[in-house]
Design a protein around this motif. Structure first.
Motif, PDB file in Angstrom:
ATOM      1  N   LEU A  21       8.042 -15.972  22.794  1.00 22.49           N
ATOM      2  CA  LEU A  21       7.141 -14.975  23.388  1.00 22.49           C
ATOM      3  C   LEU A  21       7.303 -14.948  24.903  1.00 22.49           C
ATOM      4  CD1 LEU A  21       4.933 -12.866  23.076  1.00 22.49           C
ATOM      5  CD2 LEU A  21       3.239 -14.699  23.017  1.00 22.49           C
ATOM      6  N   ASP A  69       0.535 -12.506  14.551  1.00 24.86           N
ATOM      7  CA  ASP A  69       1.293 -13.047  15.688  1.00 24.86           C
ATOM      8  C   ASP A  69       1.076 -14.563  15.814  1.00 24.86           C
ATOM      9  OD1 ASP A  69      -0.977 -13.624  17.317  1.00 24.86           O
ATOM     10  OD2 ASP A  69      -1.129 -11.515  17.797  1.00 24.86           O
ATOM     11  N   GLU A  70       1.816 -15.154  16.772  1.00 26.71           N
ATOM     12  CA  GLU A  70       1.814 -16.624  16.853  1.00 26.71           C
ATOM     13  C   GLU A  70       0.454 -17.200  17.230  1.00 26.71           C
ATOM     14  OE1 GLU A  70       4.845 -16.915  20.009  1.00 26.71           O
ATOM     15  OE2 GLU A  70       3.292 -17.940  21.156  1.00 26.71           O
ATOM     16  N   GLN A  72      -5.958  -9.925  21.620  1.00 23.66           N
ATOM     17  CA  GLN A  72      -6.578 -11.240  21.803  1.00 23.66           C
ATOM     18  C   GLN A  72      -5.539 -12.273  22.259  1.00 23.66           C
ATOM     19  OE1 GLN A  72      -7.054  -9.274  19.196  1.00 23.66           O
ATOM     20  NE2 GLN A  72      -9.256  -8.955  18.994  1.00 23.66           N
ATOM     21  N   ALA A  73      -4.303 -12.102  21.769  1.00 25.26           N
ATOM     22  CA  ALA A  73      -3.230 -13.029  22.165  1.00 25.26           C
ATOM     23  C   ALA A  73      -2.944 -12.874  23.657  1.00 25.26           C
ATOM     24  CB  ALA A  73      -1.974 -12.753  21.350  1.00 25.26           C
ATOM     25  N   PRO A  95       2.166 -19.750  25.464  1.00 18.36           N
ATOM     26  CA  PRO A  95       3.011 -19.026  24.503  1.00 18.36           C
ATOM     27  C   PRO A  95       4.254 -19.824  24.116  1.00 18.36           C
ATOM     28  CG  PRO A  95       3.275 -18.102  26.683  1.00 18.36           C
ATOM     29  CD  PRO A  95       2.197 -19.126  26.788  1.00 18.36           C
ATOM     30  N   ASN A 103      -4.961 -11.759  25.940  1.00 23.44           N
ATOM     31  CA  ASN A 103      -6.109 -12.290  26.678  1.00 23.44           C
ATOM     32  C   ASN A 103      -6.023 -13.824  26.770  1.00 23.44           C
ATOM     33  OD1 ASN A 103      -8.798 -11.934  27.905  1.00 23.44           O
ATOM     34  ND2 ASN A 103      -9.453 -13.128  26.147  1.00 23.44           N
ATOM     35  N   VAL A 140       2.177  -8.219  19.699  1.00 22.63           N
ATOM     36  CA  VAL A 140       1.156  -9.238  19.405  1.00 22.63           C
ATOM     37  C   VAL A 140      -0.224  -8.576  19.517  1.00 22.63           C
ATOM     38  CG1 VAL A 140       2.564 -11.167  20.244  1.00 22.63           C
ATOM     39  CG2 VAL A 140       1.042  -9.995  21.832  1.00 22.63           C
ATOM     40  N   SER A 141      -1.260  -9.353  19.257  1.00 28.12           N
ATOM     41  CA  SER A 141      -2.614  -8.790  19.319  1.00 28.12           C
ATOM     42  C   SER A 141      -3.142  -8.800  20.757  1.00 28.12           C
ATOM     43  CB  SER A 141      -3.554  -9.592  18.422  1.00 28.12           C
ATOM     44  OG  SER A 141      -3.669 -10.905  18.921  1.00 28.12           O
TER      45      SER A 141
END
Lengths: 142, 60
Positions: free
Chosen positions: B37, A65-66, B21-22, B33, B24, B18-19
């Motif tokens: 996003l 992801d970004e 962690q993203a 973002p 968070n 997305v992850s």
């Protein structure tokens, strides 16, 4: 070949990196044995490793992801830059002290081998600095 | 907003692709973002972007 196309650029970059890494491996082998490995098998192995690396890395990058991409970008910028500086320092040290243990431990018997070992050391230092930069970036976003 | 819907960070991450962690990093304000996003988040919560994100430089 349109290098403005990200996909073409990715393949071209992978080929360049693969060629460099293959060259380093051949140089290390030549430096240790004093003989160049046979060209055809070396090219086949290098191509297979490169294709495997692309087959693994490209889907992995597409799933990234970004935020993770930003982490990679920052880590390559800072880690790569700091790694280059460290590698440059090592090169200066090696040039000023050619009998230093760090060089004799590489076990090279030729100039090609020493060059390849130096290149490998630069790559390893940059990768290590990248890992540190990556960890710092993520730690700062926690 | 996420908690109001009973979603964990991992749930929201999965819905947005997305992850965790993203999520968070976005929630703690440590990562801004991309527009792509941000629009995705706005669509998911059925709200306008400015209802979710605010400009720090904006006067209160």
């Amino acid at each position: 070949m349109n290098l403005k196309n990200p996909k073409t650029l990715a393949y071209a970059g992978s080929l360049g990196l693969g060629a460099m890494f293959g060259g380093v491996c051949v140089g290390i082998l030549e430096g240790r044995t004093g003989h160049l490995p046979p060209a055809a098998p070396t090219a086949i192995v290098a191509t297979a490793v490169l294709l495997l690396a692309c087959a693994t890395a490209i889907p992995l990058w597409r799933r990234t992801d970004e935020v993770a991409r930003e982490a990679q970008q920052s880590a390559w910028y800072w880690g790569g830059s700091v790694g280059s500086c460290l590698a440059g320092g090592l090169a200066v040290y090696a040039a000023l002290a050619p009998e230093a243990p760090i060089l004799t431990r590489l076990g090279t018997v030729s100039l090609n081998g020493a060059f390849a070992a130096g290149l490998l050391a630069c790559m390893m230092i940059q990768i290590a600095a990248f890992a540190v930069g990556w960890a710092i970036w993520w730690a700062s976003k926690r | 907003m996420r908690a109001e819907r009973g979603w964990s960070q991992a749930d929201l991450a999965e819905r947005l692709g997305v992850s965790r962690q993203a999520i968070n990093a976005v929630e703690t304000g440590k990562y801004t973002p991309s527009l792509q996003l941000a629009f995705k988040i706005a669509r998911l919560f059925a709200m306008p972007i400015e209802g979710i994100f605010s400009d720090e430089d904006e006067a209160p």
